[in-house]
Design a protein around this motif. Structure first.
Motif: not given
Length: 316
Positions: A100-110
């Motif tokens: 979930k953390l990785l998903e949120n970080l990568n979504s925020a980057i995009s």
């Protein structure tokens, strides 16, 4: 009789914030205060995709990663107190679920990459010059996540180091959005855990570095929120109970100064219409089934529809 010394503010005439502006905010918790105001008045704004970031190196790192579309993987995370964290982000993003953390970080980057390309205004609020370097990797972190302090070195960024970081931020932003307006401000929140003298030294480094950059760069500006708090509001009645953070009155006062400096007159009129609707939506009637209240709700819908015709992106 004049009972206040006023910070002179020059009205921005060329690059005003209007409802068609797209605004991105980065930085300390004061940027959250301004961001919340922009959200309330229904501007097209986004704030702190990686949570609150206190120092310029953390903001530079986020903007660099967003522009380069970095993909976070498990090797970028740490596990502490039964939660996964990223040294690049605030603990508000931390999670017991690694995926979930990785998903949120990568979504925020995009999403940040897209927002930076479309933005008309970037507002960066710097909080401190003090940083923590993780000894194991020799890297400056955005947040220590309550990991034992012995694993970090505490450092004070010099004026030159901050200037270089801000210059890098400008180059990065201009590389993908050459017409963007960049507005720096220094948070009035005092970081007294660092010490009283140390806080003053920290703020002075930030202010000196910002002016090093602003004084010779186009489309780069400074708003004196720190100076307004320290001078016009130099009374503890303008602080929260912790005597560190500005209270609601102070935030509203600085916000009004910001609006008077940066917003067009037409925009402020629209803001008044939005405010009427927002207050109407929060109104709690004595009798919600009364004819009077039903008419009130109908009038409110008319106002919302009228505003939405002019600004389709506004939703209540």
């Amino acid at each position: 009789m004049q009972l206040q010394t006023k910070i002179p503010l020059k009205k921005e005439l060329l690059n005003q914030i209007i409802y068609d502006s797209k605004i991105v905010l980065f930085g300390s918790c004061f940027s959250e205060n301004i961001g919340d105001k922009l959200n309330y008045f229904k501007f097209q704004s986004n704030q702190n995709p990686f949570g609150i970031l206190f120092h310029p190196k953390a903001i530079e790192n986020l903007i660099t990663n967003a522009i380069n579309e970095k993909e976070y993987t498990e090797t970028d995370l740490i596990f502490q107190n039964e939660r996964w964290h990223s040294f690049d982000a605030h603990s508000s993003l931390s999670s017991p679920d690694k995926s979930k953390l990785l998903e949120n970080l990568n979504s925020a980057i995009s999403s940040t990459n897209k927002q930076l390309k479309e933005a008309t205004h970037i507002i960066i609020t710097l909080g401190t010059s003090w940083v923590y370097r993780y000894i194991e990797t020799d890297t400056i972190v955005a947040n220590c996540h309550k990991i034992p302090q012995k694993k970090f070195l505490k450092e004070l960024l010099s004026v030159d180091e901050i200037s270089e970081s801000l210059e890098a931020i400008l180059v990065l932003l201009k590389s993908i959005n050459k017409d963007i307006q960049i507005l720096f401000t220094v948070s009035p929140v005092r970081h007294l855990k660092d010490g009283f003298v140390e806080n003053t030294q920290s703020k002075s480094h930030l202010i000196a570095a910002i002016h090093n950059v602003v004084n010779h760069k186009e489309n780069t500006h400074y708003f004196p929120s720190y100076e307004i708090m320290m001078d016009e509001l130099r009374d503890y009645r303008f602080y929260a109970e912790d005597m560190v953070h500005p209270n609601k009155t102070a935030i509203n006062y600085i916000w009004e100064k910001f609006v008077a400096t940066w917003f067009s007159e037409e925009t402020t009129l629209t803001m008044k219409e939005v405010d009427v609707i927002q207050k109407g939506l929060s109104h709690r009637p004595f009798n919600e089934n009364s004819a009077q209240h039903q008419q009130f709700l109908k009038n409110l819908e008319v106002k919302k529809d009228k505003l939405k015709v002019q600004f389709p992106f506004i939703n209540f």
